[in-house]
Design a protein around this motif. Sequence first.
Motif, PDB file in Angstrom:
ATOM      1  N   THR A   7       0.941  -1.280   0.400  1.00  0.00           N
ATOM      2  CA  THR A   7       0.028   0.173   0.030  1.00  0.00           C
ATOM      3  C   THR A   7       0.714   1.497   0.107  1.00  0.00           C
ATOM      4  N   ILE A   8       1.594   1.285   0.014  1.00  0.00           N
ATOM      5  CA  ILE A   8       2.995   2.048   0.025  1.00  0.00           C
ATOM      6  C   ILE A   8       2.859   2.855  -1.250  1.00  0.00           C
ATOM      7  N   LYS A   9       3.420   4.239  -1.358  1.00  0.00           N
ATOM      8  CA  LYS A   9       3.110   5.182  -2.227  1.00  0.00           C
ATOM      9  C   LYS A   9       4.449   6.414  -1.883  1.00  0.00           C
ATOM     10  N   GLU A  10       5.159   6.479  -2.805  1.00  0.00           N
ATOM     11  CA  GLU A  10       6.019   7.613  -2.136  1.00  0.00           C
ATOM     12  C   GLU A  10       5.549   9.030  -2.457  1.00  0.00           C
ATOM     13  N   ASP A  11       4.645   9.535  -2.536  1.00  0.00           N
ATOM     14  CA  ASP A  11       4.413  11.010  -2.679  1.00  0.00           C
ATOM     15  C   ASP A  11       3.366  10.942  -1.495  1.00  0.00           C
ATOM     16  N   ASP A  12       2.752   9.926  -0.575  1.00  0.00           N
ATOM     17  CA  ASP A  12       1.685  10.364  -0.026  1.00  0.00           C
ATOM     18  C   ASP A  12       2.399   9.909   1.287  1.00  0.00           C
ATOM     19  N   VAL A  13       3.676   8.671   2.366  1.00  0.00           N
ATOM     20  CA  VAL A  13       4.103   8.655   3.175  1.00  0.00           C
ATOM     21  C   VAL A  13       5.410   8.740   3.023  1.00  0.00           C
ATOM     22  N   GLU A  14       5.489   8.506   4.243  1.00  0.00           N
ATOM     23  CA  GLU A  14       7.146   8.054   4.793  1.00  0.00           C
ATOM     24  C   GLU A  14       7.545   6.841   3.933  1.00  0.00           C
ATOM     25  N   LEU A  15       8.577   6.371   3.714  1.00  0.00           N
ATOM     26  CA  LEU A  15       8.647   4.962   2.396  1.00  0.00           C
ATOM     27  C   LEU A  15       9.210   4.527   3.414  1.00  0.00           C
ATOM     28  N   LEU A  16      10.198   4.935   4.550  1.00  0.00           N
ATOM     29  CA  LEU A  16      10.777   3.719   5.727  1.00  0.00           C
ATOM     30  C   LEU A  16      10.060   3.256   6.006  1.00  0.00           C
ATOM     31  N   PRO A  17       9.386   3.532   6.931  1.00  0.00           N
ATOM     32  CA  PRO A  17       8.851   3.302   7.821  1.00  0.00           C
ATOM     33  C   PRO A  17       7.821   2.633   7.831  1.00  0.00           C
ATOM     34  N   ARG A  18       7.449   2.581   5.727  1.00  0.00           N
ATOM     35  CA  ARG A  18       5.707   1.035   5.396  1.00  0.00           C
ATOM     36  C   ARG A  18       6.794  -0.050   5.303  1.00  0.00           C
ATOM     37  N   ILE A  19       8.209  -0.237   5.151  1.00  0.00           N
ATOM     38  CA  ILE A  19       8.469  -1.106   4.251  1.00  0.00           C
ATOM     39  C   ILE A  19       9.167  -1.926   6.218  1.00  0.00           C
ATOM     40  N   ARG A  20       9.449  -1.072   6.826  1.00  0.00           N
ATOM     41  CA  ARG A  20       9.418  -1.724   8.173  1.00  0.00           C
ATOM     42  C   ARG A  20       8.654  -2.695   8.846  1.00  0.00           C
ATOM     43  N   ALA A  21       7.106  -2.044   8.341  1.00  0.00           N
ATOM     44  CA  ALA A  21       5.775  -2.421   8.898  1.00  0.00           C
ATOM     45  C   ALA A  21       5.212  -3.729   8.423  1.00  0.00           C
TER      46      ALA A  21
END
Length: 300
Positions: A7-21
């Motif tokens: 569900t990660i979108k580079e323009d919408d959220v912080e990328l690294l925390p989402r990868i971590r999750a």
Amino acid sequence: MMSIIFTIKEDDVELLPRIRAEQDEMPEALRKVAEVILDDPAETARMTIVDLAERSGTSTATITRFCRALGFSGYAELRVTIASQTGRAAQQHWDTDIGQEILPADGLDKVLGVVSNSDIRLIQETAAQLDLATVEKVAGVIKNAGRVLLFGVASSAAVAGEMEYRLQRIRVPTWSRSDAHSALTDAALLTDGDVAIGISHSGRTREVIEVLAEAAGHGAITVAVTSHPSSPLAEVAELVLTTAARETTFRSDGFAAIHSQLLVLDVVYVAVAQRTYERTKEAFDLTVRAVTGHRLDGGQ
């Protein structure tokens, strides 16, 4: 071949925390790539696609698949986003204290720095990734619900209790439970239009999953609050609100997610209050008058 779309979108959220999750839910090859990125994002931003493939023990094709799963057209876009976000963090000096270990001999000044910086960053990460369209939907169904059931265990139970108090204060019929049997009993009595909210950092707490599944079986709208949007809890929920978690010494797992859970649910609460403004204002006026006699004179 298993197809994974995150569900990660580079323009919408912080990328690294989402990868971590998301990394625990990734196939093994993609998880290896994630581990290398998270281990040293700044160094990753300087790597070529061949370098990253070699460092992660995968292939360039796997790197490309990883990028596309995250919503990027290719590795170049991923590198730019990582470089941008790590550079922004360095500029803001977040790396000074976040992630440091707290040792037994450390002074309280260091403890305060690590904890406060971690919590500030956690709140920012949660805010950056929060899907406001989903918040709108959750607020709408709570506004119209006949009953709202909140359930969490351990630290999540405290968060559920706080949300119960806030919603009850504005005349939303709400119950929170920390005991699985009581929660399952309440879930079985929910009907169409009622709402069940399950809170679990990991999204893998069996009791919370069971309660949402029971509620869904009786027609209730189900909401998951979790740091893992691909978790079993998220899969059984109709609506999913994601949180960030940043662990420090002595505050791991669910403890690290409390502030982000409270932030998400507080935004939902305010959104409900907005949509029931007159009723909420009247409720506040009545409840303030009810407790006025228990305040000492001269207080604010």
